[in-house]
Scaffold this active site. Structure first.
Site, PDB file in Angstrom:
ATOM      1  N   ARG A  39      15.825 -61.886  -2.523  1.00  9.89           N
ATOM      2  CA  ARG A  39      17.147 -62.138  -2.899  1.00  9.89           C
ATOM      3  C   ARG A  39      18.128 -62.377  -1.547  1.00  9.89           C
ATOM      4  NH1 ARG A  39      17.645 -57.884  -7.591  1.00  9.89           N
ATOM      5  NH2 ARG A  39      16.565 -56.836  -5.927  1.00  9.89           N
ATOM      6  N   LYS A 151      -0.700 -53.974  -7.567  1.00 11.78           N
ATOM      7  CA  LYS A 151      -0.770 -52.746  -8.450  1.00 11.78           C
ATOM      8  C   LYS A 151       0.548 -52.196  -8.306  1.00 11.78           C
ATOM      9  CE  LYS A 151      -1.326 -48.819  -7.522  1.00 11.78           C
ATOM     10  NZ  LYS A 151      -0.358 -47.926  -6.639  1.00 11.78           N
ATOM     11  N   HIS A 181      -5.797 -51.861  -3.635  1.00 12.04           N
ATOM     12  CA  HIS A 181      -6.246 -51.819  -2.108  1.00 12.04           C
ATOM     13  C   HIS A 181      -7.561 -50.992  -1.730  1.00 12.04           C
ATOM     14  CE1 HIS A 181      -3.640 -48.476  -1.356  1.00 12.04           C
ATOM     15  NE2 HIS A 181      -4.180 -48.278  -0.513  1.00 12.04           N
ATOM     16  N   LYS A 185     -11.296 -51.238   1.001  1.00  8.89           N
ATOM     17  CA  LYS A 185     -11.651 -50.072   2.152  1.00  8.89           C
ATOM     18  C   LYS A 185     -12.883 -50.125   2.550  1.00  8.89           C
ATOM     19  CE  LYS A 185      -7.884 -46.885   1.096  1.00  8.89           C
ATOM     20  NZ  LYS A 185      -7.000 -46.717   2.103  1.00  8.89           N
ATOM     21  N   GLU A 219      -3.199 -36.680  -0.485  1.00  8.25           N
ATOM     22  CA  GLU A 219      -2.216 -37.165   0.242  1.00  8.25           C
ATOM     23  C   GLU A 219      -1.594 -36.215   1.084  1.00  8.25           C
ATOM     24  OE1 GLU A 219      -0.618 -41.452  -0.157  1.00  8.25           O
ATOM     25  OE2 GLU A 219      -0.842 -40.493  -2.264  1.00  8.25           O
ATOM     26  N   ASP A 238      -0.017 -44.057 -10.553  1.00 11.78           N
ATOM     27  CA  ASP A 238       0.016 -44.496  -9.370  1.00 11.78           C
ATOM     28  C   ASP A 238      -1.106 -44.491  -8.668  1.00 11.78           C
ATOM     29  OD1 ASP A 238       1.436 -45.110  -6.901  1.00 11.78           O
ATOM     30  OD2 ASP A 238       1.205 -43.213  -5.980  1.00 11.78           O
ATOM     31  N   HIS A 243      -6.940 -46.551  -8.426  1.00 17.05           N
ATOM     32  CA  HIS A 243      -7.634 -46.074  -7.207  1.00 17.05           C
ATOM     33  C   HIS A 243      -8.883 -45.280  -7.881  1.00 17.05           C
ATOM     34  CE1 HIS A 243      -4.465 -48.265  -5.133  1.00 17.05           C
ATOM     35  NE2 HIS A 243      -3.906 -47.113  -4.816  1.00 17.05           N
ATOM     36  N   LYS A 340       0.392 -35.813  -3.934  1.00 16.60           N
ATOM     37  CA  LYS A 340       1.080 -36.023  -2.840  1.00 16.60           C
ATOM     38  C   LYS A 340       1.317 -34.694  -2.336  1.00 16.60           C
ATOM     39  CE  LYS A 340       2.512 -40.337  -3.662  1.00 16.60           C
ATOM     40  NZ  LYS A 340       2.266 -41.453  -2.415  1.00 16.60           N
TER      41      LYS A 340
HETATM   42  P1  NDP Z   1      10.326 -52.842  -2.240  1.00 15.46           P
HETATM   43  O1  NDP Z   1      11.231 -52.309  -3.339  1.00 15.46           O
HETATM   44  O2  NDP Z   1      10.220 -52.144  -1.087  1.00 15.46           O
HETATM   45  O3  NDP Z   1      10.422 -54.347  -2.175  1.00 15.46           O
HETATM   46  C1  NDP Z   1      10.642 -55.417  -3.155  1.00 15.46           C
HETATM   47  C2  NDP Z   1      11.015 -56.737  -2.698  1.00 15.46           C
HETATM   48  O4  NDP Z   1      10.965 -57.607  -3.739  1.00 15.46           O
HETATM   49  C3  NDP Z   1      12.028 -56.725  -1.508  1.00 15.46           C
HETATM   50  O5  NDP Z   1      11.573 -57.917  -0.807  1.00 15.46           O
HETATM   51  C4  NDP Z   1      13.176 -57.200  -2.683  1.00 15.46           C
HETATM   52  O6  NDP Z   1      14.095 -57.968  -1.880  1.00 15.46           O
HETATM   53  C5  NDP Z   1      12.251 -58.302  -3.750  1.00 15.46           C
HETATM   54  N1  NDP Z   1      12.884 -58.514  -4.976  1.00 15.46           N
HETATM   55  C6  NDP Z   1      13.237 -57.423  -5.722  1.00 15.46           C
HETATM   56  N2  NDP Z   1      13.691 -58.124  -7.003  1.00 15.46           N
HETATM   57  C7  NDP Z   1      14.005 -59.214  -6.676  1.00 15.46           C
HETATM   58  C8  NDP Z   1      14.137 -60.297  -7.592  1.00 15.46           C
HETATM   59  N3  NDP Z   1      14.723 -60.112  -8.760  1.00 15.46           N
HETATM   60  N4  NDP Z   1      14.187 -61.466  -6.937  1.00 15.46           N
HETATM   61  C9  NDP Z   1      13.598 -61.648  -5.722  1.00 15.46           C
HETATM   62  N5  NDP Z   1      13.374 -60.821  -4.991  1.00 15.46           N
HETATM   63  C10 NDP Z   1      13.374 -59.416  -5.201  1.00 15.46           C
HETATM   64  O7  NDP Z   1       9.019 -52.482  -3.049  1.00 15.46           O
HETATM   65  P2  NDP Z   1       7.484 -52.461  -2.343  1.00 15.46           P
HETATM   66  O8  NDP Z   1       7.147 -53.446  -1.216  1.00 15.46           O
HETATM   67  O9  NDP Z   1       7.292 -51.184  -2.123  1.00 15.46           O
HETATM   68  O10 NDP Z   1       6.290 -52.701  -3.261  1.00 15.46           O
HETATM   69  C11 NDP Z   1       6.142 -54.239  -3.927  1.00 15.46           C
HETATM   70  C12 NDP Z   1       5.045 -54.026  -4.745  1.00 15.46           C
HETATM   71  O11 NDP Z   1       3.739 -53.453  -4.010  1.00 15.46           O
HETATM   72  C13 NDP Z   1       5.203 -53.084  -6.007  1.00 15.46           C
HETATM   73  O12 NDP Z   1       4.659 -53.549  -7.183  1.00 15.46           O
HETATM   74  C14 NDP Z   1       4.336 -51.744  -5.665  1.00 15.46           C
HETATM   75  O13 NDP Z   1       3.876 -51.085  -6.591  1.00 15.46           O
HETATM   76  C15 NDP Z   1       3.180 -52.337  -4.830  1.00 15.46           C
HETATM   77  N6  NDP Z   1       2.675 -51.740  -3.706  1.00 15.46           N
HETATM   78  C16 NDP Z   1       3.274 -50.945  -2.715  1.00 15.46           C
HETATM   79  C17 NDP Z   1       2.673 -50.383  -1.697  1.00 15.46           C
HETATM   80  C18 NDP Z   1       3.713 -49.752  -0.608  1.00 15.46           C
HETATM   81  O14 NDP Z   1       3.026 -49.179   0.210  1.00 15.46           O
HETATM   82  N7  NDP Z   1       5.050 -50.040  -0.484  1.00 15.46           N
HETATM   83  C19 NDP Z   1       1.514 -49.799  -1.959  1.00 15.46           C
HETATM   84  C20 NDP Z   1       0.714 -50.355  -3.122  1.00 15.46           C
HETATM   85  C21 NDP Z   1       1.372 -51.256  -3.945  1.00 15.46           C
HETATM   86  P3  NDP Z   1      15.444 -58.274  -2.174  1.00 15.46           P
HETATM   87  O15 NDP Z   1      16.077 -56.861  -2.784  1.00 15.46           O
HETATM   88  O16 NDP Z   1      16.414 -58.771  -1.131  1.00 15.46           O
HETATM   89  O17 NDP Z   1      15.526 -59.044  -3.461  1.00 15.46           O
HETATM   90  C1  BG6 Z   2      -0.834 -46.676  -3.329  1.00 11.48           C
HETATM   91  C2  BG6 Z   2       0.260 -45.794  -3.989  1.00 11.48           C
HETATM   92  O1  BG6 Z   2      -1.354 -47.517  -4.118  1.00 11.48           O
HETATM   93  O2  BG6 Z   2      -1.569 -45.903  -2.666  1.00 11.48           O
HETATM   94  C3  BG6 Z   2       0.777 -44.973  -2.932  1.00 11.48           C
HETATM   95  O3  BG6 Z   2       1.141 -46.276  -4.749  1.00 11.48           O
HETATM   96  C4  BG6 Z   2      -0.183 -44.122  -2.159  1.00 11.48           C
HETATM   97  O4  BG6 Z   2       1.515 -43.658  -3.586  1.00 11.48           O
HETATM   98  C5  BG6 Z   2      -1.171 -45.057  -1.398  1.00 11.48           C
HETATM   99  O5  BG6 Z   2       0.410 -43.235  -1.268  1.00 11.48           O
HETATM  100  C6  BG6 Z   2      -2.350 -44.611  -1.011  1.00 11.48           C
HETATM  101  O6  BG6 Z   2      -3.019 -45.333  -0.153  1.00 11.48           O
HETATM  102  P1  BG6 Z   2      -4.013 -44.878   0.991  1.00 11.48           P
HETATM  103  O7  BG6 Z   2      -4.610 -46.304   1.543  1.00 11.48           O
HETATM  104  O8  BG6 Z   2      -2.958 -44.607   2.151  1.00 11.48           O
HETATM  105  O9  BG6 Z   2      -4.912 -43.847   0.761  1.00 11.48           O
END
Ligand code: NDP
Ligand code: BG6
Length: 496
Positions: A39, A151, A181, A185, A219, A238, A243, A340
């Site tokens: 966004r 996920k 993910h 691994k 973790e 989570d 996993h 955690k």
């Molecule tokens: P974030 O909240 O950091 O990022 C979300 C992204 O989505 C941002 O780019 C946001 O940008 C965009 N977004 C949110 N709502 C909207 C919308 N309505 N329209 C368009 N864009 C939107 O989340 P994460 O990156 O942490 O997580 C993303 C996914 O990955 C989740 O499902 C999470 O469970 C999964 N995941 C994350 C991990 C991690 O380490 N972060 C590990 C494993 C899985 P903006 O607000 O500008 O729109």
């Molecule tokens: C993600 C979870 O799927 O796996 C996180 O959302 C977690 O909470 C992570 O930290 C752990 O992954 P890794 O590869 O660091 O063991």
């Protein structure tokens, strides 16, 4: 490749570094184009700069491979859109047409949903209603459209069923890549190789020789910047639903007939189907949950984390006993734990073998000798260790007739054997989505079955909000109640 959620934590910390490393290794197709969408308003150039800055930060790179970066940045664009609003999808489509117009041939489309779970349904509905995502009859049809879903896939069985119905109404199962993910691994994939490319351990891999199995994903970090997400998820959604159940399925499955996506996934689903309901007919479960408290080291308690409610009852640790009711595993408990802010970062599967039925050495009863252990280390120090008894060198002492024995360990470590550390999971998985290999992704029935296993426990715990939930100090191995659970279920056993 269209990344929905292009400015988020996952894209910055995992996807972009993975794409960059694939570019360094020259593993990406020259025709690749990446369109990031979120966004926030940004120009293409601002997006490239943001991704470069994040790459340096999150990857800890001392220097960037300029050739690889220039190659990648030259294939990167950005569009602003709100996925919840169907009216903004034409903007994405228009940008895609412009990008694709400068290239020859028809484009394949890989939609990557790196967005918060709450936005999944609206995004999938709007995407499915648009002309962007096209159904193909088989995985060999070109051009292809594929959708990668992060996920957690839903937050319950019901929502996972809805999400699957939504996706499969518009595209085929062969077009959907549900990411876990852990399956990317190296050491997790090696479970298959270790078990099925050797005939040494498979004959012992059953209730006759194995006492129990422990699966740990500990973790040392807390919830970091993801407090808001974690409050909605908790440790079971989570880590366990995905996993840990994947690790369990790989450790417990029967040999698949081939290394093909469906053959492997069929066997994993059978294991999940054999799991005895976690909540018994008495309404109780062999499971413990807990939350971390602040430590003297200065580590914050969970309730003081950013985005977390001061009275939160979200568990950050859980341990449970899982029973698999099939011929191979009947009576062999699988103990799972994850948390955690634990003492160290450690993910592994430990198989504890039964003690010899009769001990002829050292006058020790068999039960007192440390049992044989096989440890499959997922991280860190990816590898496999085997602990067994050897004769302690030296002559026999008059007072303790017979040989003395000592446990020793044989250790295989990927890094020692192959030099390089294994490539991060996201590199493997991203490449697989582009190549169309779904072996390391979860099928709809697998995800649903995993929710079927965990939902009753999640519901039980949400019905009993536990004001007196056990706690553990940040930096410890979890609550005392987890030790009690283990010894109650298997007298004399300890977490390894
Ligand atoms: P974030 O909240 O950091 O990022 C979300 C992204 O989505 C941002 O780019 C946001 O940008 C965009 N977004 C949110 N709502 C909207 C919308 N309505 N329209 C368009 N864009 C939107 O989340 P994460 O990156 O942490 O997580 C993303 C996914 O990955 C989740 O499902 C999470 O469970 C999964 N995941 C994350 C991990 C991690 O380490 N972060 C590990 C494993 C899985 P903006 O607000 O500008 O729109
Ligand atoms: C993600 C979870 O799927 O796996 C996180 O959302 C977690 O909470 C992570 O930290 C752990 O992954 P890794 O590869 O660091 O063991």
């Amino acid at each position: 490749m269209i990344i929905f959620g292009a400015s988020g934590d996952l894209t910055r910390r995992k996807l972009m570094p993975a794409l960059y490393h694939l570019a360094v290794g020259r593993l990406l197709d020259d025709g690749l184009a990446i369109l990031g969408v979120a966004r926030e308003s940004m120009t293409d150039e601002q997006y490239r700069e943001l991704m470069r800055a994040e790459l340096v930060k999150s990857d800890g790179l001392e220097s960037i491979d300029e050739d690889a970066w220039t190659w990648l940045a030259g294939r990167m664009w950005y569009a602003t859109a709100d996925f919840a609003d169907p009216g903004t999808l034409p903007a994405i489509a228009a940008k895609l047409v412009a990008i694709e117009g400068s290239r020859s041939g028809e484009a394949n489309h890989l939609f990557y949903l790196a967005i918060p779970p709450s936005v999944f349904p609206a995004t999938v509905t709007n995407l499915a209603a648009s002309a962007l995502m096209k159904r193909t009859a088989s995985s060999s049809e070109r051009p292809w459209s594929r959708i990668v879903v992060e996920k957690p896939f839903g937050r319950s069985l019901e929502s996972a069923l809805e999400l699957n119905a939504l996706l499969l109404d518009r595209v085929g199962e062969h077009q959907v890549y549900r990411i876990d993910h852990y399956l990317g691994k190296e050491a997790v994939q090696n479970i298959l190789v270790f078990r099925f490319a050797n005939s040494i351990f498979e004959p012992l891999w059953n209730r006759q020789y194995i006492s129990h199995v422990q699966i740990t994903a500990a973790e040392s970090i807390g919830v970091e910047t993801r407090g808001k997400y974690y409050e909605e998820a908790g440790v079971v959604r989570d880590m366990f639903q995905n996993h840990l159940l994947q690790l369990l399925a790989l450790a417990a499955m029967e040999p698949p007939i081939a290394l093909e996506a469906d053959a492997v996934r069929d066997e994993k689903v059978k294991v999940l189907r054999s799991i005895r309901p976690l909540v018994g007919s008495d309404g109780e479960a062999a499971a413990v949950r807990a939350q971390y408290l602040a430590a003297e080291t200065g580590a914050r308690g969970y309730r003081a984390e950013h985005g977390v409610a001061p009275e939160s009852v979200t568990p950050t640790f859980a341990a449970m006993r899982i029973a698999i009711d099939n011929w191979r595993w009947k009576g062999v408990p699988f103990f799972l734990r994850s948390g955690k802010r634990m003492k160290e970062r450690k993910s592994e599967i430990v198989v504890q073998f039964k003690s010899p039925p009769h001990m002829i050495f050292g006058g020790e009863p068999a039960g007192h000798v440390p049992p044989g252990l096989l440890t499959m280390r997922v991280q860190p120090r990816e590898g496999i260790a085997l602990r067994f008894q050897v004769k302690t060198p030296g002559t026999v002492h008059e007072l303790t007739p017979g040989f003395e024995t000592t446990p020793v360990e044989m250790d295989f470590c990927y890094q020692d054997a192959f030099g390089d550390t294994p490539s991060p999971a996201y590199e493997t998985l991203l490449l697989d989505t582009m190549l169309g290999d779904a072996t390391l992704f979860t099928r709809s029935d697998e995800v649903e079955m995993a929710w079927r296993v965990m939902d009753p426990l999640i519901n039980l715990w949400s019905e009993r909000p536990a004001p007196d939930m056990p706690t553990y100090t940040a930096g410890s191995w979890g609550p005392r109640e987890a030790d009690d659970l283990l010894t109650r279920e298997l007298p004399g056993a300890q977490w390894l």
